[in-house]
Scaffold this motif. Structure first.
Motif, PDB file in Angstrom:
ATOM      1  N   LYS A 101     -36.873 -31.786  14.004  1.00 24.62           N
ATOM      2  CA  LYS A 101     -38.162 -32.195  13.445  1.00 24.62           C
ATOM      3  C   LYS A 101     -39.324 -31.682  14.287  1.00 24.62           C
ATOM      4  O   LYS A 101     -40.476 -32.027  14.020  1.00 24.62           O
ATOM      5  CB  LYS A 101     -38.249 -33.725  13.369  1.00 24.62           C
ATOM      6  CG  LYS A 101     -37.300 -34.365  12.390  1.00 24.62           C
ATOM      7  CD  LYS A 101     -37.521 -35.882  12.398  1.00 24.62           C
ATOM      8  CE  LYS A 101     -36.585 -36.611  11.494  1.00 24.62           C
ATOM      9  NZ  LYS A 101     -36.801 -38.073  11.540  1.00 24.62           N
ATOM     10  N   VAL A 102     -39.009 -30.906  15.341  1.00 18.61           N
ATOM     11  CA  VAL A 102     -40.042 -30.404  16.257  1.00 18.61           C
ATOM     12  C   VAL A 102     -39.826 -28.914  16.527  1.00 18.61           C
ATOM     13  O   VAL A 102     -38.754 -28.372  16.282  1.00 18.61           O
ATOM     14  CB  VAL A 102     -40.018 -31.182  17.600  1.00 18.61           C
ATOM     15  CG1 VAL A 102     -40.417 -32.634  17.388  1.00 18.61           C
ATOM     16  CG2 VAL A 102     -38.665 -31.104  18.274  1.00 18.61           C
ATOM     17  N   GLN A 103     -40.858 -28.280  17.061  1.00 22.97           N
ATOM     18  CA  GLN A 103     -40.778 -26.878  17.458  1.00 22.97           C
ATOM     19  C   GLN A 103     -40.132 -26.779  18.833  1.00 22.97           C
ATOM     20  O   GLN A 103     -40.209 -27.736  19.592  1.00 22.97           O
ATOM     21  CB  GLN A 103     -42.178 -26.250  17.502  1.00 22.97           C
ATOM     22  CG  GLN A 103     -42.837 -26.129  16.169  1.00 22.97           C
ATOM     23  CD  GLN A 103     -42.193 -25.087  15.264  1.00 22.97           C
ATOM     24  OE1 GLN A 103     -41.175 -24.472  15.575  1.00 22.97           O
ATOM     25  NE2 GLN A 103     -42.794 -24.900  14.105  1.00 22.97           N
ATOM     26  N   PRO A 104     -39.527 -25.672  19.229  1.00 17.29           N
ATOM     27  CA  PRO A 104     -39.328 -24.523  18.362  1.00 17.29           C
ATOM     28  C   PRO A 104     -38.189 -24.779  17.367  1.00 17.29           C
ATOM     29  O   PRO A 104     -37.404 -25.696  17.550  1.00 17.29           O
ATOM     30  CB  PRO A 104     -38.936 -23.411  19.341  1.00 17.29           C
ATOM     31  CG  PRO A 104     -38.283 -24.118  20.476  1.00 17.29           C
ATOM     32  CD  PRO A 104     -38.973 -25.461  20.578  1.00 17.29           C
ATOM     33  N   LEU A 105     -38.138 -23.975  16.342  1.00 14.99           N
ATOM     34  CA  LEU A 105     -37.091 -24.016  15.326  1.00 14.99           C
ATOM     35  C   LEU A 105     -37.119 -25.293  14.485  1.00 14.99           C
ATOM     36  O   LEU A 105     -36.081 -25.816  14.085  1.00 14.99           O
ATOM     37  CB  LEU A 105     -35.708 -23.796  15.947  1.00 14.99           C
ATOM     38  CG  LEU A 105     -35.544 -22.560  16.833  1.00 14.99           C
ATOM     39  CD1 LEU A 105     -34.134 -22.491  17.409  1.00 14.99           C
ATOM     40  CD2 LEU A 105     -35.885 -21.289  16.084  1.00 14.99           C
ATOM     41  N   ILE A 106     -38.314 -25.787  14.180  1.00 10.50           N
ATOM     42  CA  ILE A 106     -38.455 -26.950  13.321  1.00 10.50           C
ATOM     43  C   ILE A 106     -37.757 -26.700  11.984  1.00 10.50           C
ATOM     44  O   ILE A 106     -37.783 -25.573  11.464  1.00 10.50           O
ATOM     45  CB  ILE A 106     -39.949 -27.318  13.124  1.00 10.50           C
ATOM     46  CG1 ILE A 106     -40.087 -28.687  12.468  1.00 10.50           C
ATOM     47  CG2 ILE A 106     -40.690 -26.242  12.357  1.00 10.50           C
ATOM     48  CD1 ILE A 106     -41.507 -29.249  12.496  1.00 10.50           C
ATOM     49  N   ASP A 107     -37.085 -27.704  11.458  1.00 14.57           N
ATOM     50  CA  ASP A 107     -36.324 -27.690  10.204  1.00 14.57           C
ATOM     51  C   ASP A 107     -35.001 -26.942  10.290  1.00 14.57           C
ATOM     52  O   ASP A 107     -34.264 -26.893   9.312  1.00 14.57           O
ATOM     53  CB  ASP A 107     -37.145 -27.141   9.033  1.00 14.57           C
ATOM     54  CG  ASP A 107     -38.312 -28.051   8.681  1.00 14.57           C
ATOM     55  OD1 ASP A 107     -38.175 -29.288   8.838  1.00 14.57           O
ATOM     56  OD2 ASP A 107     -39.356 -27.534   8.238  1.00 14.57           O
ATOM     57  N   TYR A 108     -34.690 -26.354  11.442  1.00 13.68           N
ATOM     58  CA  TYR A 108     -33.390 -25.695  11.611  1.00 13.68           C
ATOM     59  C   TYR A 108     -32.348 -26.719  12.055  1.00 13.68           C
ATOM     60  O   TYR A 108     -32.674 -27.754  12.631  1.00 13.68           O
ATOM     61  CB  TYR A 108     -33.473 -24.556  12.632  1.00 13.68           C
ATOM     62  CG  TYR A 108     -33.969 -23.268  12.034  1.00 13.68           C
ATOM     63  CD1 TYR A 108     -33.076 -22.283  11.613  1.00 13.68           C
ATOM     64  CD2 TYR A 108     -35.331 -23.038  11.868  1.00 13.68           C
ATOM     65  CE1 TYR A 108     -33.535 -21.105  11.055  1.00 13.68           C
ATOM     66  CE2 TYR A 108     -35.789 -21.854  11.313  1.00 13.68           C
ATOM     67  CZ  TYR A 108     -34.884 -20.896  10.902  1.00 13.68           C
ATOM     68  OH  TYR A 108     -35.335 -19.735  10.348  1.00 13.68           O
ATOM     69  N   VAL A 109     -31.076 -26.408  11.776  1.00 18.41           N
ATOM     70  CA  VAL A 109     -29.956 -27.300  12.076  1.00 18.41           C
ATOM     71  C   VAL A 109     -29.084 -26.674  13.154  1.00 18.41           C
ATOM     72  O   VAL A 109     -28.740 -25.495  13.083  1.00 18.41           O
ATOM     73  CB  VAL A 109     -29.117 -27.546  10.798  1.00 18.41           C
ATOM     74  CG1 VAL A 109     -27.853 -28.324  11.105  1.00 18.41           C
ATOM     75  CG2 VAL A 109     -29.951 -28.252   9.737  1.00 18.41           C
ATOM     76  N   GLY A 110     -28.728 -27.479  14.157  1.00 17.35           N
ATOM     77  CA  GLY A 110     -27.857 -26.999  15.228  1.00 17.35           C
ATOM     78  C   GLY A 110     -27.297 -28.167  16.011  1.00 17.35           C
ATOM     79  O   GLY A 110     -27.251 -29.294  15.516  1.00 17.35           O
ATOM     80  N   PHE A 111     -26.899 -27.897  17.235  1.00 23.48           N
ATOM     81  CA  PHE A 111     -26.313 -28.921  18.088  1.00 23.48           C
ATOM     82  C   PHE A 111     -27.386 -29.686  18.845  1.00 23.48           C
ATOM     83  O   PHE A 111     -28.489 -29.179  19.064  1.00 23.48           O
ATOM     84  CB  PHE A 111     -25.359 -28.279  19.103  1.00 23.48           C
ATOM     85  CG  PHE A 111     -24.206 -27.571  18.461  1.00 23.48           C
ATOM     86  CD1 PHE A 111     -23.276 -28.271  17.706  1.00 23.48           C
ATOM     87  CD2 PHE A 111     -24.048 -26.205  18.602  1.00 23.48           C
ATOM     88  CE1 PHE A 111     -22.208 -27.624  17.109  1.00 23.48           C
ATOM     89  CE2 PHE A 111     -22.993 -25.542  18.017  1.00 23.48           C
ATOM     90  CZ  PHE A 111     -22.069 -26.258  17.255  1.00 23.48           C
ATOM     91  N   ILE A 112     -27.038 -30.883  19.295  1.00 25.16           N
ATOM     92  CA  ILE A 112     -27.913 -31.631  20.183  1.00 25.16           C
ATOM     93  C   ILE A 112     -28.027 -30.842  21.484  1.00 25.16           C
ATOM     94  O   ILE A 112     -27.044 -30.285  21.973  1.00 25.16           O
ATOM     95  CB  ILE A 112     -27.355 -33.041  20.450  1.00 25.16           C
ATOM     96  CG1 ILE A 112     -27.455 -33.876  19.171  1.00 25.16           C
ATOM     97  CG2 ILE A 112     -28.070 -33.710  21.611  1.00 25.16           C
ATOM     98  CD1 ILE A 112     -26.874 -35.261  19.290  1.00 25.16           C
ATOM     99  N   HIS A 113     -29.233 -30.778  22.004  1.00 24.80           N
ATOM    100  CA  HIS A 113     -29.437 -30.072  23.264  1.00 24.80           C
ATOM    101  C   HIS A 113     -30.280 -30.940  24.196  1.00 24.80           C
ATOM    102  O   HIS A 113     -30.846 -31.946  23.790  1.00 24.80           O
ATOM    103  CB  HIS A 113     -30.105 -28.713  23.025  1.00 24.80           C
ATOM    104  CG  HIS A 113     -31.558 -28.818  22.703  1.00 24.80           C
ATOM    105  ND1 HIS A 113     -32.029 -29.203  21.471  1.00 24.80           N
ATOM    106  CD2 HIS A 113     -32.641 -28.615  23.475  1.00 24.80           C
ATOM    107  CE1 HIS A 113     -33.346 -29.216  21.480  1.00 24.80           C
ATOM    108  NE2 HIS A 113     -33.755 -28.866  22.697  1.00 24.80           N
ATOM    109  N   GLY A 114     -30.314 -30.537  25.436  1.00 22.95           N
ATOM    110  CA  GLY A 114     -31.124 -31.212  26.435  1.00 22.95           C
ATOM    111  C   GLY A 114     -31.281 -30.306  27.638  1.00 22.95           C
ATOM    112  O   GLY A 114     -30.768 -29.184  27.651  1.00 22.95           O
TER     113      GLY A 114
END
Length: 151
Positions: free
Chosen positions: A28-41
């Protein structure tokens, strides 16, 4: 850093599994808003990566990690129309949880959901590296990658 504009940002990406399902997250945020992937941190200087990952997964999903393996790392570049959108040094982690019930479905940064067979399912706006990351984690002979993708 000599130049923060083109230095890689260090992150971890978590392939979270329950049985044959993978947990994905719609950003829901940039970068890559609306893209689907893995949880990151991001790794934290004053704690182990294991603790940081456990805290991140608990915060973003409400799930506790049962088992965790670090598979390796590499560089991921995302470009759009010739412009760099994201450049990360990514540590690839695979973790399992004991339940597929999600106490946290979404928050201000993303929405979680389980999916069967990420390799074959069509997923709208899938982050291009997602399938390659799963293949990387499955191939024990490779520990480093250097990938560039176009959005």
């Amino acid at each position: 850093y000599e130049s923060l504009d083109d230095a890689a940002h260090s992150i971890f990406l978590v392939i979270l599994r329950h049985n044959n399902k993978h947990l994905l997250r719609k950003r829901k945020v940039q970068p890559l808003i609306d893209y689907v992937g893995f949880i990151h941190g991001e790794p934290v200087a004053n704690e182990s990566l294991t603790i940081t990952v456990q805290k991140r997964i608990l915060k973003k999903t409400g799930l506790e990690i049962k088992e965790m393996n670090i598979h390796g790392s590499g560089l991921i570049r995302m470009q759009r129309d010739g412009e760099l959108q994201s450049f990360s040094h990514a540590i690839i982690i695979e973790a399992t949880v004991s339940s597929d019930e999600l106490p946290v479905l979404n928050d201000e940064t993303g929405e979680n959901f389980w999916i069967d067979k990420v390799h074959t399912n069509p997923i709208d706006k899938l982050i291009p590296s997602t399938r390659d990351i799963i293949a990387f984690a499955e191939d024990v002979s490779i520990r480093w990658f250097d990938w560039t993708y176009k959005l």
